[in-house]
Design an enzyme around this catalytic site. Sequence first.
Site, PDB file in Angstrom:
ATOM      1  CD  GLU A  27      25.799 110.723 -31.084  1.00 49.49           C
ATOM      2  OE1 GLU A  27      26.216 111.193 -32.147  1.00 49.49           O
ATOM      3  OE2 GLU A  27      25.770 111.402 -30.023  1.00 49.49           O
ATOM      4  CD  GLU A  28      25.975 113.458 -27.282  1.00 50.21           C
ATOM      5  OE1 GLU A  28      26.988 113.854 -27.891  1.00 50.21           O
ATOM      6  OE2 GLU A  28      24.858 113.956 -27.471  1.00 50.21           O
ATOM      7  CG  ASP A  55      21.879 112.740 -32.758  1.00 45.47           C
ATOM      8  OD1 ASP A  55      21.338 113.383 -31.828  1.00 45.47           O
ATOM      9  OD2 ASP A  55      23.067 112.383 -32.727  1.00 45.47           O
ATOM     10  CG  HIS A  81      26.898 118.642 -26.607  1.00 51.05           C
ATOM     11  ND1 HIS A  81      28.043 118.304 -27.277  1.00 51.05           N
ATOM     12  CD2 HIS A  81      25.961 117.753 -27.025  1.00 51.05           C
ATOM     13  CE1 HIS A  81      27.805 117.264 -28.083  1.00 51.05           C
ATOM     14  NE2 HIS A  81      26.539 116.924 -27.941  1.00 51.05           N
TER      15      HIS A  81
END
Length: 484
Positions: free
Chosen positions: A348-349, A376, A446
């Site tokens: 996904e990232e 998410d 992140h």
Amino acid sequence: MALNLLHTTRFAFGGWFLPILAVLLVSLVPVSNGKSLLKRPNYDLQKIKEEIASYKDVANKIMDFVVNGSAKGQTYNRLALFTDTFGNRLVGTQNLENSIDFMLDQLKKDGLDNVHGENVTVPNWVRGNESAMLLEPRRYNLIMLGLGSSVGTPPEGITAEAIVVSSFDELTNRSSEVPGKIVVFNQPWVSYPVSVAYRDFAAVHTAQLGGVASLVRSIAGFSIHSPHTGWQDYSDKVKKIPTACIAVEDAEMLARMAARGTKIVIQLKMQAKTLPQSISRNTVAEVAGSVHPEQVVLVSGHLDSWDVGQGAMDDGGGAFISWQALSVVRQLGLRPKRTMRMVMWTGEEVGGVGSLQYYQRHKANASNYDLVMESDMGTFTPYGIEMRGSNDTLEILKSIVELLGPVNATTFRKGEDGLDVSYWEKDGVPGGSLLNHNEHYFWFHHSDGDTMSVQDPHSMDLCAAVWTVVSYIVADLDNMLPRN
Ligand SMILES: *[C@@H]1O[C@H](CO)[C@@H](O)[C@H](O)[C@H]1NC(C)=O
Ligand SMILES: *[C@@H]1O[C@H](CO)[C@@H](O)[C@H](O)[C@H]1NC(C)=O
Ligand SMILES: *[C@@H]1O[C@H](CO)[C@@H](O)[C@H](O)[C@H]1NC(C)=O
Ligand SMILES: *[C@@H]1O[C@H](CO)[C@@H](O)[C@H](O)[C@H]1NC(C)=O
Ligand SMILES: *[C@@H]1O[C@H](CO)[C@@H](O)[C@H](O)[C@H]1NC(C)=O
Ligand SMILES: *[C@@H]1O[C@H](CO)[C@@H](O)[C@H](O)[C@H]1NC(C)=O
Ligand SMILES: *[C@@H]1O[C@H](CO)[C@@H](O)[C@H](O)[C@H]1NC(C)=O
């Protein structure tokens, strides 16, 4: 489909009409797999609402079991074991694959059906060692993280004078100053969707004007001197230059220096590189449906993370409440009419590649996808559900959310687009996501701050309760949700 249509029309017409109607409708469907992607004007919304009201007791039982019963704390404990064991999980790493093997084992031990991995081709970006050393006006190691997909610098680094801008407009205004420079972007935090454009496109805009590297103020609502990484995008037509984020505090300091007219010189060293693509896996498990096993209600989150922190919030929480939805249904001995499928996406990232490849593999069956949900955006205290779909589908889902009073999550909102499962929505499949008090999400996002300490066991239970009630009831209703 046939069964589905029969159920759908049952409310409005007597049995005598069904065979004729079914034949008529089937012959009207072009080639869409013989499935019911067409409008279904003949169901009775009021009857469906009564059907949903009849789920009140089972919904209460689920919520009590998750929040106060023997599943209390389970979501948090399972995620803590997972993240403490594996830490962060960047695609391309053996560690992510080991964590997927562990998950597959856990899901089997949990008694779920059809547990398996599905291969996904993922980009393999490697960070390597990196630093951004301020050389003038004083020697200082800027707090930085290279951005995903960035190229590296030569081994000796790039040493250049820096200019500081606060917007792309200012960069354009000052284009004559850019050639040969490192451009520092000190854009203010507005919101993620607005501010993230700087992370995505700083390198392209800088290179277009002849700059040699870009350093972007972290896309974060708050900072304790931490860098927040993320994916960035090059353009095929523009030279690829190294790009990194720096801590908010360091970006602000450089901006103050520049405003005083102080000369700034930075030496950027990055070993970042992109290796050939590798194979990762989406992690899949099911509670098989008792009547329409081919029809699917999908709950999901992603298992991969950035290479900092523990990836507990982004998106361990979403992945593990999705597991919990199936786990609770299994633990309570419930078996819905349709299949509940959990997918923990990979990649996904690095551009949502796991969910895209899942869609490409399974889209031929889109007419059997009843509802696709993704979490998410945090698993903090939940307050409801955001949904996308036809007006009637929204009415139906709204009355399900009204059953969530015991966990204080009865807010229902019609969503905009922008969801990772949007491919399905283009095929008419209703979509949903969790509403939660995620006001601090971008404090941790992140960064090294994304650890288990951000998660709260009770909040995770509440989220899992919401996720379970909604997905279970939709999977167990007599009919699929109506489409546009
Ligand atoms: C859990 O128990 C508390 C205390 O008895 C009660 O107030 C709450 O409503 C219960 N929650 C659920 C979802 O059943
Ligand atoms: C999945 O990828 C692995 C290599 O990582 C390969 O051995 C396996 O055959 C692939 N499976 C499928 C079904 O393509
Ligand atoms: C990265 O830095 C560490 C510590 O300074 C060093 O041990 C390692 O060899 C470096 N790696 C590379 C690829 O240069
Ligand atoms: C760009 O330059 C124009 C003209 O000098 C000025 O009016 C405008 O405020 C500048 N914009 C920015 C963002 O610096
Ligand atoms: C489509 O659904 C059918 C029936 O459940 C199943 O056998 C088949 O494997 C599915 N195909 C894909 C690509 O998901
Ligand atoms: C759906 O509802 C919206 C607002 O309630 C309305 O504007 C729109 O016309 C409706 N669409 C259909 C297809 O009924
Ligand atoms: C229920 O949620 C609302 C809004 O999310 C909040 O203001 C309220 O305090 C909550 N009530 C309880 C009992 O937690």
